[in-house]
Every structure is written in structure tokens, then in C-alpha cells.
Design a protein around this motif. Structure first.
Motif, PDB file in Angstrom:
ATOM      1  N   ASP A 192      46.167-119.049  56.731  1.00  7.64           N
ATOM      2  CA  ASP A 192      44.961-118.139  57.377  1.00  7.64           C
ATOM      3  C   ASP A 192      44.178-118.778  57.816  1.00  7.64           C
ATOM      4  O   ASP A 192      43.103-119.216  58.896  1.00  7.64           O
ATOM      5  CB  ASP A 192      44.560-116.594  56.916  1.00  7.64           C
ATOM      6  CG  ASP A 192      43.651-115.773  57.843  1.00  7.64           C
ATOM      7  OD1 ASP A 192      44.428-115.916  59.160  1.00  7.64           O
ATOM      8  OD2 ASP A 192      42.442-115.710  57.404  1.00  7.64           O
ATOM      9  N   LYS A 193      43.046-120.388  57.088  1.00 13.90           N
ATOM     10  CA  LYS A 193      41.795-120.514  56.724  1.00 13.90           C
ATOM     11  C   LYS A 193      42.445-121.557  56.858  1.00 13.90           C
ATOM     12  O   LYS A 193      41.390-122.546  57.406  1.00 13.90           O
ATOM     13  CB  LYS A 193      41.433-121.148  55.475  1.00 13.90           C
ATOM     14  CG  LYS A 193      41.027-119.716  54.909  1.00 13.90           C
ATOM     15  CD  LYS A 193      40.631-119.754  53.020  1.00 13.90           C
ATOM     16  CE  LYS A 193      39.786-119.068  52.485  1.00 13.90           C
ATOM     17  NZ  LYS A 193      40.235-119.057  50.930  1.00 13.90           N
ATOM     18  N   HIS A 194      43.705-122.557  57.449  1.00 11.35           N
ATOM     19  CA  HIS A 194      44.113-124.092  57.841  1.00 11.35           C
ATOM     20  C   HIS A 194      45.164-123.759  59.278  1.00 11.35           C
ATOM     21  O   HIS A 194      45.418-125.080  59.889  1.00 11.35           O
ATOM     22  CB  HIS A 194      44.911-124.795  56.438  1.00 11.35           C
ATOM     23  CG  HIS A 194      43.642-125.085  55.895  1.00 11.35           C
ATOM     24  ND1 HIS A 194      43.505-123.853  54.786  1.00 11.35           N
ATOM     25  CD2 HIS A 194      43.108-126.247  55.638  1.00 11.35           C
ATOM     26  CE1 HIS A 194      43.193-124.251  53.907  1.00 11.35           C
ATOM     27  NE2 HIS A 194      42.609-125.783  54.345  1.00 11.35           N
ATOM     28  N   LEU A 195      44.655-122.673  59.703  1.00  9.11           N
ATOM     29  CA  LEU A 195      45.242-122.190  61.177  1.00  9.11           C
ATOM     30  C   LEU A 195      45.351-123.363  62.520  1.00  9.11           C
ATOM     31  O   LEU A 195      46.625-123.991  62.710  1.00  9.11           O
ATOM     32  CB  LEU A 195      45.764-121.057  61.922  1.00  9.11           C
ATOM     33  CG  LEU A 195      46.477-119.966  61.097  1.00  9.11           C
ATOM     34  CD1 LEU A 195      46.810-118.549  61.858  1.00  9.11           C
ATOM     35  CD2 LEU A 195      48.068-120.480  61.355  1.00  9.11           C
ATOM     36  N   HIS A 196      44.128-123.797  62.311  1.00  9.23           N
ATOM     37  CA  HIS A 196      44.160-125.008  63.559  1.00  9.23           C
ATOM     38  C   HIS A 196      44.046-126.524  62.709  1.00  9.23           C
ATOM     39  O   HIS A 196      44.177-126.858  63.636  1.00  9.23           O
ATOM     40  CB  HIS A 196      41.529-124.647  63.696  1.00  9.23           C
ATOM     41  CG  HIS A 196      41.683-125.120  62.357  1.00  9.23           C
ATOM     42  ND1 HIS A 196      41.545-124.050  60.582  1.00  9.23           N
ATOM     43  CD2 HIS A 196      40.339-126.181  61.657  1.00  9.23           C
ATOM     44  CE1 HIS A 196      40.799-124.710  59.865  1.00  9.23           C
ATOM     45  NE2 HIS A 196      40.269-126.014  60.497  1.00  9.23           N
ATOM     46  N   LEU A 197      44.973-126.272  61.775  1.00 10.20           N
ATOM     47  CA  LEU A 197      45.642-127.745  61.729  1.00 10.20           C
ATOM     48  C   LEU A 197      46.718-127.516  61.235  1.00 10.20           C
ATOM     49  O   LEU A 197      47.008-126.912  61.909  1.00 10.20           O
ATOM     50  CB  LEU A 197      44.772-128.226  60.032  1.00 10.20           C
ATOM     51  CG  LEU A 197      42.823-128.126  59.676  1.00 10.20           C
ATOM     52  CD1 LEU A 197      42.711-128.343  58.096  1.00 10.20           C
ATOM     53  CD2 LEU A 197      42.600-129.855  61.225  1.00 10.20           C
ATOM     54  N   SER A 198      47.382-129.122  61.083  1.00  8.54           N
ATOM     55  CA  SER A 198      48.501-129.286  60.556  1.00  8.54           C
ATOM     56  C   SER A 198      48.923-128.861  59.611  1.00  8.54           C
ATOM     57  O   SER A 198      48.643-129.895  58.573  1.00  8.54           O
ATOM     58  CB  SER A 198      49.161-130.573  61.121  1.00  8.54           C
ATOM     59  OG  SER A 198      50.378-130.636  60.913  1.00  8.54           O
ATOM     60  N   VAL A 199      49.594-127.697  58.758  1.00  8.88           N
ATOM     61  CA  VAL A 199      49.913-127.217  58.136  1.00  8.88           C
ATOM     62  C   VAL A 199      50.973-127.388  57.240  1.00  8.88           C
ATOM     63  O   VAL A 199      52.329-127.549  58.488  1.00  8.88           O
ATOM     64  CB  VAL A 199      50.056-125.502  57.879  1.00  8.88           C
ATOM     65  CG1 VAL A 199      50.631-125.396  56.724  1.00  8.88           C
ATOM     66  CG2 VAL A 199      48.247-125.362  58.109  1.00  8.88           C
ATOM     67  N   SER A 200      51.146-128.151  56.354  1.00  7.76           N
ATOM     68  CA  SER A 200      52.516-129.323  56.143  1.00  7.76           C
ATOM     69  C   SER A 200      53.241-128.336  54.815  1.00  7.76           C
ATOM     70  O   SER A 200      51.706-127.774  53.827  1.00  7.76           O
ATOM     71  CB  SER A 200      52.706-130.680  55.687  1.00  7.76           C
ATOM     72  OG  SER A 200      51.934-130.729  54.218  1.00  7.76           O
TER      73      SER A 200
ATOM     74  N   HIS B  69      58.330-123.124  57.291  1.00  5.75           N
ATOM     75  CA  HIS B  69      57.584-123.429  58.665  1.00  5.75           C
ATOM     76  C   HIS B  69      57.751-122.027  60.077  1.00  5.75           C
ATOM     77  O   HIS B  69      56.697-121.835  60.169  1.00  5.75           O
ATOM     78  CB  HIS B  69      58.832-124.277  58.882  1.00  5.75           C
ATOM     79  CG  HIS B  69      58.610-124.730  60.292  1.00  5.75           C
ATOM     80  ND1 HIS B  69      57.920-125.843  61.001  1.00  5.75           N
ATOM     81  CD2 HIS B  69      59.487-124.173  62.108  1.00  5.75           C
ATOM     82  CE1 HIS B  69      57.854-125.686  62.439  1.00  5.75           C
ATOM     83  NE2 HIS B  69      58.715-124.911  62.537  1.00  5.75           N
ATOM     84  N   LYS B  70      58.963-120.899  60.105  1.00  3.04           N
ATOM     85  CA  LYS B  70      58.618-119.907  60.417  1.00  3.04           C
ATOM     86  C   LYS B  70      57.224-118.992  60.004  1.00  3.04           C
ATOM     87  O   LYS B  70      57.150-118.628  60.995  1.00  3.04           O
ATOM     88  CB  LYS B  70      60.544-118.926  60.640  1.00  3.04           C
ATOM     89  CG  LYS B  70      60.894-119.657  61.204  1.00  3.04           C
ATOM     90  CD  LYS B  70      62.213-119.268  61.412  1.00  3.04           C
ATOM     91  CE  LYS B  70      63.444-120.208  61.714  1.00  3.04           C
ATOM     92  NZ  LYS B  70      64.434-119.338  61.555  1.00  3.04           N
ATOM     93  N   TYR B  71      57.140-119.014  58.616  1.00  4.03           N
ATOM     94  CA  TYR B  71      56.199-117.904  58.249  1.00  4.03           C
ATOM     95  C   TYR B  71      54.554-119.054  58.953  1.00  4.03           C
ATOM     96  O   TYR B  71      53.560-117.774  59.504  1.00  4.03           O
ATOM     97  CB  TYR B  71      56.521-118.392  56.700  1.00  4.03           C
ATOM     98  CG  TYR B  71      54.798-117.168  56.688  1.00  4.03           C
ATOM     99  CD1 TYR B  71      54.841-116.123  55.715  1.00  4.03           C
ATOM    100  CD2 TYR B  71      53.412-118.240  56.424  1.00  4.03           C
ATOM    101  CE1 TYR B  71      54.121-115.415  55.745  1.00  4.03           C
ATOM    102  CE2 TYR B  71      52.526-117.509  55.141  1.00  4.03           C
ATOM    103  CZ  TYR B  71      52.296-116.378  55.588  1.00  4.03           C
ATOM    104  OH  TYR B  71      51.251-115.059  55.014  1.00  4.03           O
ATOM    105  N   VAL B  72      54.805-120.402  58.949  1.00  6.00           N
ATOM    106  CA  VAL B  72      53.401-120.254  59.355  1.00  6.00           C
ATOM    107  C   VAL B  72      53.094-120.408  60.924  1.00  6.00           C
ATOM    108  O   VAL B  72      52.099-119.624  61.137  1.00  6.00           O
ATOM    109  CB  VAL B  72      53.306-121.717  58.810  1.00  6.00           C
ATOM    110  CG1 VAL B  72      51.970-122.459  60.076  1.00  6.00           C
ATOM    111  CG2 VAL B  72      53.240-122.188  57.441  1.00  6.00           C
TER     112      VAL B  72
END
Length: 303
Positions: A209-217, A245-248
């Protein structure tokens, strides 16, 4: 077989410290607990295996069995007892009783006026487990609108449809309504032995939630739980019914929808806030997930 002796008590008058036969953790009032269960419910699979209206006989009795399905009894008339693990209850007419899967159960008539009841067997798969292997609830509640509950069970027993597909969908919809009615009138607790997994899901949720604006690996998410990435992928999918991956991506879509409906941000700004550097890529992804372009979606659903 020796019959065990059990104390008969009212769940309303003497709330249990154990639900679903398990020790319970926190009452599910915190937003984090609700969010974790909401994440699991995205993948809820509900199936009705049996549903009937039955006049029990005086020999209605089974004292020791453990089904792999949940049960609801809606008592219309008569008397008897039911047992879930070490709790024995005498339901009254107008009460809805719940008996969760994988618990030791029993039931019996106690007079020449046994139960007249609606009943159903059902499963509620949420991730790797049944929903009621995640949460604990009381076993018996009073139903205020008895006529409405009777109508719901009538529709569950004899769902109407012009095809098998429509009939099945309507039966699932009625089952969900009965389940929702039950859950909105009871306290819900996270089962203690599931609290660690719920906490892990909360950690992932908060980070995403805090990093949605970034690429989350996947590597980042695995590191949060101190797990190897390959093990983390298998663990996450098995426990929560969806790949990381689908969760993000689902979280990105939820935030994009919220921003489109509640703000005047441009499509480019919405894309950037949900982790898409390229607006065209965001538009294609959004259309694939919703069937609409971001602009079309905003036009239909914006408040």
C-alpha cells in the motif's frame, strides 16, 4: 460407544472463550484485521452441497463425527441439542445455528417433538483453508426477521432458474446472503493459530500500500517475511489463494479505481501513483482488468 457428558449453555448468556473449537485471538474490529480478511475474501469460493427442509424423527441422533463441510440449521419448531466440540446447545425455534467444518460434532432429539428445520451443508474456501478455519464465531444466534430467513432458505432449497447455470448462480447468491446475515450479527475473531499468517498478510499489505507508486518486487516482499523468494511465492499462493504478483496488481487496480472515482487527477497522474511509468501501459492494463479505459470508467462511476 460411551456417550460423553456435556454442559448445556446459552451462547448469548455465556459467550465462549473458544470459537470453532479453537482459542481465539483478537476481536476483528481493527482495520488491519478487517483488511486481511477482505483480501482473503477476494478469492472466496462458496459451494452448497445439500439444502433441505426436514422434520426430524425421534431417533435423529449422531454423537461423534467430524464433517469436512460447514452446516447451518434454522430451527422452525421442536427441540433437541447440538454439540460442537465441547459445547452443547439447545437451540430454540427462530434461532440460526452454525456448525463449522473439521470440528467434532453431535446432535440428538430429546423428546417426541424433534426439530423441524431448514438445513444446509456448504464450504467457503478462502485461500488454503475454509473461511471458518481463519475466523471464529458463536454457534447460535436469534434471528429477528424470521420470515425473511425462511424465505431465503426456501430459495436455497429450491433455487429457480431457466437453466442449470442460472439456478446454480442463484443458489450461491442466496447462500452468500444467509452467510452475510449471520456474520453481521455476530462478533468475529481471528483464530489464534491463524493470527501469525494474518499478521504476515498485514505486513505485505502495508508495504504494498505504501509503495504502489514504485515497482514492488517479489524479492522485496520475501525479505519482509525473511523467506527465500521461491519459497515465499509458493507459501503466499498456498496460504492466500493468489500469487504475490497478482496480489500487487489487484492492489494497483483497487487504488486506480478509487483515484478515478474520487479525484480529478489526470490519467497520467493516476498511472504514476499506481506504479505505471507509461500511461499507455496503464490504460491497456486497466482495460484488460475492467473492460473499460480509465476515462470510460471515470465517466461511468465517478461521484
Amino acid at each position: 460407544m460411551r456417550v460423553r457428558s456435556f454442559r448445556i449453555e446459552s451462547i448469548r448468556d455465556n459467550p465462549p472463550e473458544r470459537y470453532n473449537g479453537e482459542s481465539v485471538g483478537e476481536l476483528m474490529t481493527s482495520s488491519k484485521s478487517e483488511q486481511a480478511i477482505s483480501d482473503l475474501l477476494h478469492n472466496l469460493q462458496i459451494d452448497v452441497t445439500s439444502a433441505h427442509r426436514t422434520q426430524c424423527t425421534s431417533n435423529w441422533r449422531d454423537i461423534d463425527y467430524s464433517p469436512d463441510y460447514n452446516k447451518f440449521y434454522f430451527i422452525l419448531d421442536g427441540e433437541g441439542w447440538i454439540r460442537v466440540d465441547d459445547q452443547q446447545i439447545r437451540p430454540r425455534p427462530g434461532q440460526l445455528c452454525f456448525m463449522p467444518a473439521y470440528t467434532n460434532q453431535g446432535y440428538s432429539a430429546i423428546s417426541d417433538k424433534p426439530f423441524l428445520k431448514y438445513w444446509c451443508h456448504f464450504t467457503t474456501r478462502a485461500g488454503a483453508f475454509d473461511l471458518f478455519q481463519w475466523i471464529g464465531v458463536p454457534y447460535c444466534i436469534d434471528i429477528q426477521d424470521k420470515e425473511r430467513m425462511s424465505r431465503l432458505f426456501e430459495q436455497l432449497v429450491e433455487p429457480q432458474g431457466n437453466s442449470a447455470l442460472v439456478t446454480l448462480i442463484r443458489q450461491k447468491a442466496v447462500m452468500l446472503e444467509i452467510l452475510a446475515t449471520f456474520l453481521e450479527h455476530v462478533p468475529v475473531r481471528i483464530l489464534q493459530h491463524r493470527s501469525e499468517e494474518i499478521n504476515r498478510l498485514n505486513i505485505i499489505h502495508d508495504y504494498v500500500d505504501k509503495h504502489l507508486h514504485l515497482s514492488v518486487s517479489v524479492d522485496e516482499l520475501a525479505a519482509l517475511l525473511h523467506l527465500h523468494p521461491n519459497y515465499f511465492i509458493a507459501y503466499f499462493k498456498k496460504r492466500f489463494g493468489i500469487s504475490p504478483h497478482k496480489y500487487v496488481n489487484r492492489k494497483r487496480m483497487e487504488k486506480a479505481k478509487t483515484l478515478l472515482m474520487t479525484t480529478a487527477l489526470s490519467i497520467k497522474e493516476v498511472a504514476a501513483l499506481t506504479g505505471f511509468a507509461d500511461t499507455n501501459h496503464f490504460t491497456k492494463f486497466f482495460r484488460k482488468e475492467t473492460g473499460f479505459s480509465p476515462t470510460e470508467f471515470r465517466g461511468i462511476y465517478a461521484s
